[in-house]
Structure formats: C-alpha cells, structure tokens
Design an enzyme around this catalytic site. Structure first.
Site, mmCIF file in Angstrom:
data_model
loop_
_atom_site.group_PDB
_atom_site.id
_atom_site.type_symbol
_atom_site.label_atom_id
_atom_site.label_comp_id
_atom_site.label_asym_id
_atom_site.label_seq_id
_atom_site.Cartn_x
_atom_site.Cartn_y
_atom_site.Cartn_z
ATOM 1 N N PRO A 181 -3.300 12.763 3.153
ATOM 2 C CA PRO A 181 -3.700 12.767 4.206
ATOM 3 C C PRO A 181 -3.151 11.712 5.111
ATOM 4 O O PRO A 181 -2.558 10.710 4.774
ATOM 5 C CB PRO A 181 -5.427 12.486 4.083
ATOM 6 C CG PRO A 181 -5.434 12.332 2.918
ATOM 7 C CD PRO A 181 -4.248 12.353 2.161
ATOM 8 N N GLY A 182 -3.146 11.851 6.505
ATOM 9 C CA GLY A 182 -2.778 10.761 7.522
ATOM 10 C C GLY A 182 -4.135 9.917 7.644
ATOM 11 O O GLY A 182 -5.034 9.823 6.817
ATOM 12 N N TYR A 214 0.890 -1.470 -0.141
ATOM 13 C CA TYR A 214 0.269 0.094 -0.147
ATOM 14 C C TYR A 214 0.850 1.276 0.038
ATOM 15 O O TYR A 214 0.532 2.227 -0.610
ATOM 16 C CB TYR A 214 -1.134 0.096 1.186
ATOM 17 C CG TYR A 214 -1.764 1.266 1.094
ATOM 18 C CD1 TYR A 214 -2.945 1.679 0.361
ATOM 19 C CD2 TYR A 214 -1.620 2.310 2.034
ATOM 20 C CE1 TYR A 214 -3.514 2.867 0.257
ATOM 21 C CE2 TYR A 214 -2.215 3.599 2.199
ATOM 22 C CZ TYR A 214 -3.200 3.706 1.427
ATOM 23 O OH TYR A 214 -3.882 4.771 1.411
HETATM 24 P P1 NDP Z 1 -13.350 4.672 0.928
HETATM 25 O O1 NDP Z 1 -13.031 3.308 0.991
HETATM 26 O O2 NDP Z 1 -14.090 5.353 2.041
HETATM 27 O O3 NDP Z 1 -13.539 5.051 -0.660
HETATM 28 C C1 NDP Z 1 -12.905 4.674 -1.418
HETATM 29 C C2 NDP Z 1 -13.407 5.063 -2.923
HETATM 30 O O4 NDP Z 1 -13.062 4.381 -3.879
HETATM 31 C C3 NDP Z 1 -15.125 4.410 -3.110
HETATM 32 O O5 NDP Z 1 -15.740 5.577 -3.455
HETATM 33 C C4 NDP Z 1 -14.862 3.213 -4.011
HETATM 34 O O6 NDP Z 1 -16.007 3.013 -4.710
HETATM 35 C C5 NDP Z 1 -13.672 3.895 -4.853
HETATM 36 N N1 NDP Z 1 -13.087 2.581 -5.366
HETATM 37 C C6 NDP Z 1 -12.174 1.784 -5.115
HETATM 38 N N2 NDP Z 1 -11.881 0.806 -5.933
HETATM 39 C C7 NDP Z 1 -12.203 1.345 -7.223
HETATM 40 C C8 NDP Z 1 -12.073 1.011 -8.649
HETATM 41 N N3 NDP Z 1 -11.385 -0.119 -8.927
HETATM 42 N N4 NDP Z 1 -12.865 1.887 -9.449
HETATM 43 C C9 NDP Z 1 -13.468 2.912 -9.112
HETATM 44 N N5 NDP Z 1 -13.632 3.322 -7.777
HETATM 45 C C10 NDP Z 1 -12.988 2.624 -6.728
HETATM 46 O O7 NDP Z 1 -11.860 5.143 1.312
HETATM 47 P P2 NDP Z 1 -11.169 6.646 1.295
HETATM 48 O O8 NDP Z 1 -12.145 7.781 0.873
HETATM 49 O O9 NDP Z 1 -10.649 6.748 2.599
HETATM 50 O O10 NDP Z 1 -10.300 6.589 0.399
HETATM 51 C C11 NDP Z 1 -9.839 7.554 -0.914
HETATM 52 C C12 NDP Z 1 -8.577 7.853 -1.186
HETATM 53 O O11 NDP Z 1 -7.679 8.358 -0.071
HETATM 54 C C13 NDP Z 1 -7.823 6.500 -1.527
HETATM 55 O O12 NDP Z 1 -6.998 6.644 -2.663
HETATM 56 C C14 NDP Z 1 -7.023 6.349 -0.287
HETATM 57 O O13 NDP Z 1 -5.786 5.639 -0.328
HETATM 58 C C15 NDP Z 1 -6.757 7.628 0.081
HETATM 59 N N6 NDP Z 1 -6.453 7.919 1.373
HETATM 60 C C16 NDP Z 1 -7.125 7.536 2.493
HETATM 61 C C17 NDP Z 1 -6.846 7.551 3.915
HETATM 62 C C18 NDP Z 1 -7.512 7.140 4.858
HETATM 63 O O14 NDP Z 1 -6.939 7.060 6.063
HETATM 64 N N7 NDP Z 1 -8.845 7.024 4.774
HETATM 65 C C19 NDP Z 1 -5.547 8.377 3.998
HETATM 66 C C20 NDP Z 1 -4.865 9.029 3.074
HETATM 67 C C21 NDP Z 1 -5.222 8.567 1.709
HETATM 68 P P3 NDP Z 1 -16.609 1.800 -5.145
HETATM 69 O O15 NDP Z 1 -16.241 0.674 -4.180
HETATM 70 O O16 NDP Z 1 -18.006 2.021 -5.039
HETATM 71 O O17 NDP Z 1 -16.012 1.536 -6.424
HETATM 72 C C1 8X3 Z 2 -4.122 5.657 4.647
HETATM 73 C C2 8X3 Z 2 -3.508 6.041 5.618
HETATM 74 O O1 8X3 Z 2 -1.961 5.383 7.540
HETATM 75 O O2 8X3 Z 2 -4.106 4.051 7.193
HETATM 76 O O3 8X3 Z 2 -3.365 6.077 3.231
HETATM 77 O O4 8X3 Z 2 -2.016 3.981 5.478
HETATM 78 S S1 8X3 Z 2 -2.803 4.700 6.572
#
Ligand code: NDP
Ligand code: 8X3
Length: 269
Positions: free
Chosen positions: A186-187, A156
């Site tokens: 983000p964290g 990841y």
């Molecule tokens: P969620 O799981 O809440 O949302 C993820 C979104 O991505 C969903 O809408 C999902 O929709 C979509 N998704 C996943 N796989 C696919 C795919 N193959 N095609 C299209 N859409 C897809 O996670 P977050 O909102 O937390 O994450 C959003 C982004 O932020 C990610 O890139 C994550 O790595 C990043 N991030 C998150 C952090 C955290 O701590 N939560 C911290 C740092 C970064 P569906 O399943 O309907 O396709």
């Molecule tokens: C998502 C934040 O620390 O859970 O990018 O990997 S962490």
C-alpha cells in the site's frame, strides 16, 4: 478459495491493517490466530471478530522480534490450531523521519528487527508446516516505500525493499509446492502508523494525511482478502494500491486551503 473454517494467522492484529484484516476474514467465517504485543487491544479485536462471524479466535501475545518466542509460540499451538492455512506477515513499524547520517541507531534496529527479522522468524516457523501439508498462502505487507525510496526514510524504505526480495525469494523457493506467496504494497494508509513513527506526536502524524484522502485499513484488508480468495492455481505476486492522490512514495496531490499542490512526501512531513 473458500475462507470458512480456514486458519488465518495475522501478525500485528491489534491495530490498523492487521485488525481490519482480522475483521474481514472474520466476516468470511475464518478461524483466526491473532498476534501482537498489546494484549488488551488484541482482546478487543478478538471479541469484535467473534461478533462479526469468526468461527473461533486464538490470541498470541507475541513480539515478532523475539525468535525463540516466535518458534515456541508456533510449536506449542494446540493441535487444532497447528494447520495454518494463511499467514499474513503484517506486524511492522516506522520510527522517525531523519537524514541517514544523523539517524538514531536504536530506531534503525527496531525497524530492521521488526519488519525484516520478525517477518523472517514468523515465516521460518510457519512455512515448514505448510510445505508438509502442501497447502498454504503467505501474504507479506510491503509498501510503496519498498519501490521508491523517499528522503529521510532510507531505513524504513530499506526494510520494505527487503520485504520485496524476501517475498519474491520465498515464492521461488516454494516452486513445486501448492503454496502461494503474495506481497500487498500500500501507499499511505491512515492507521496508528504515523503516531508510532512520530512517537505519539498527534499533530505531526495528522499532517501526513492533510489535504488528501488516504487509504483506510479496510481498503488494504480488502486487497488481502481478494488475493487469498483467488482460485488455488492463481498466485497474485504483488498488489500495489495507493490513494488516488498518490502516484508513488514521492509524489502527492494535496488540496491546500489556497488551492491544489503537488508535494514531496519528505518535505510535506
Ligand atoms: P499500525 O501501527 O496501525 O499497526 C501495526 C501493528 O503491528 C500493530 O498491531 C502492532 O501491535 C504490531 N507490531 C508492531 N511491532 C510489533 C512487534 N515487535 N511484534 C508484534 N507485533 C508488532 O500500522 P499499520 O497497520 O499501518 O501497519 C501494518 C503494516 O503495514 C506494517 O508492516 C507497515 O509497514 C505496513 N504498511 C503501512 C502503511 C501505512 O501507510 N500505514 C503503508 C504501507 C505498508 P503491538 O504494538 O500491539 O505489538
Ligand atoms: C508506509 C507508507 O509512505 O508512509 O509504508 O512510508 S509511507
């Protein structure tokens, strides 16, 4: 930059940060192109966006891992949706938390295919139009995980390190155009992220956020909206935001029942 009437394309808009970002841009009167795989979730986010002031919403049921489908979806957009002003490359996920030498190859492939290749496919489909119009802004979702690798999360973290390189490379390749490129990193954000990582294990997912106040998806949406609304000559290259109780991928301050504790993320999960 004013958002009213601008076309904002958000991948992963059915949940978490993507959904919150859609709502934040809706409140500014944007026209929203929302993509994700789950049509029902996407439809309810779309309805809420219209209720909050979006000028219009167009939904795309799309898996970003499917390159021909991504190219087709962008090529076949109705004429009035083609001139995308802002792309938010947000779709992404983590799977599992395991040592590299025992990790699941399927999990690695899903993360790499979504977070790296999916981001590339969408970017490749959307940015040529921005170059033709000499106008646009690409916002990529990075992470603290792309800056500091944590135990059991190498793949990841590698996908987010790749995002950093792609973000910086794209910005260099677009020099000489008016297009801006930003990585928002983000964290810990409490969304469906940990439930997806632990395949629906709610108890394990909840533990990730125990004893501290994580970021909310709206905090990240706020940072994205801020970066996009700077004057058009200002490029925000990276935004790093964490909960106050998080220093980086490895170091947290958690309030335990018996007092405070500082813990390693790997060991706390
Ligand atoms: P969620 O799981 O809440 O949302 C993820 C979104 O991505 C969903 O809408 C999902 O929709 C979509 N998704 C996943 N796989 C696919 C795919 N193959 N095609 C299209 N859409 C897809 O996670 P977050 O909102 O937390 O994450 C959003 C982004 O932020 C990610 O890139 C994550 O790595 C990043 N991030 C998150 C952090 C955290 O701590 N939560 C911290 C740092 C970064 P569906 O399943 O309907 O396709
Ligand atoms: C998502 C934040 O620390 O859970 O990018 O990997 S962490």
């Amino acid at each position: 930059m004013k958002i009213k009437g601008k076309i904002v394309f958000i991948t992963g808009a059915s949940a978490g940060i993507g959904a919150a970002t859609a709502l934040a841009f809706a409140e500014e009167g944007a026209r929203l192109l929302l993509a994700a795989r789950r049509k029902d979730k996407l439809a309810s986010v779309a309805a809420e966006c219209l209720a909050r002031g979006a000028e219009s919403v167009h939904e795309l049921a799309l898996d970003v891992r499917n390159q021909p489908a991504v190219a087709r979806a962008i090529e076949s957009l109705p004429a009035e949706w083609k001139a995308i002003d802002v792309l938010v490359n947000n779709a992404g996920l983590s799977r599992g938390l395991e040592k590299l030498y025992t990790g699941s190859v399927e999990d690695w492939e899903e993360m790499i295919d979504t977070n790296v290749k999916g981001l590339l496919y969408v970017t490749r489909a959307v940015v040529p139009g921005m170059v033709e119009r000499d106008s646009g802004h690409v916002v990529n979702l990075g992470s603290t995980a792309g800056e500091v690798t944590y135990p059991n999360g190498a793949v990841y973290c590698a996908t987010k390190a790749a995002e950093k390189a792609i973000n910086d490379g794209l910005r260099q390749d677009l020099l000489g155009t008016s297009i801006r490129v930003t990585s928002v990193n983000p964290g810990m954000v409490e969304t469906e992220f940990s439930q997806v990582r632990f395949r629906g294990d709610q108890e394990r997912a909840a533990k990730v956020y125990q004893g501290l106040q994580p970021l909310a998806a709206t905090d990240v949406a706020d940072a994205i909206l801020w970066a996009v609304t700077r004057p058009s000559h200002v490029n925000i290259a990276h935004v790093l935001l964490t909960p106050v109780a998080q220093a980086n991928s490895l170091l947290f301050h958690r309030e335990a029942a018996q007092g405070s504790s500082v813990g390693l993320v790997g060991s706390m999960r």
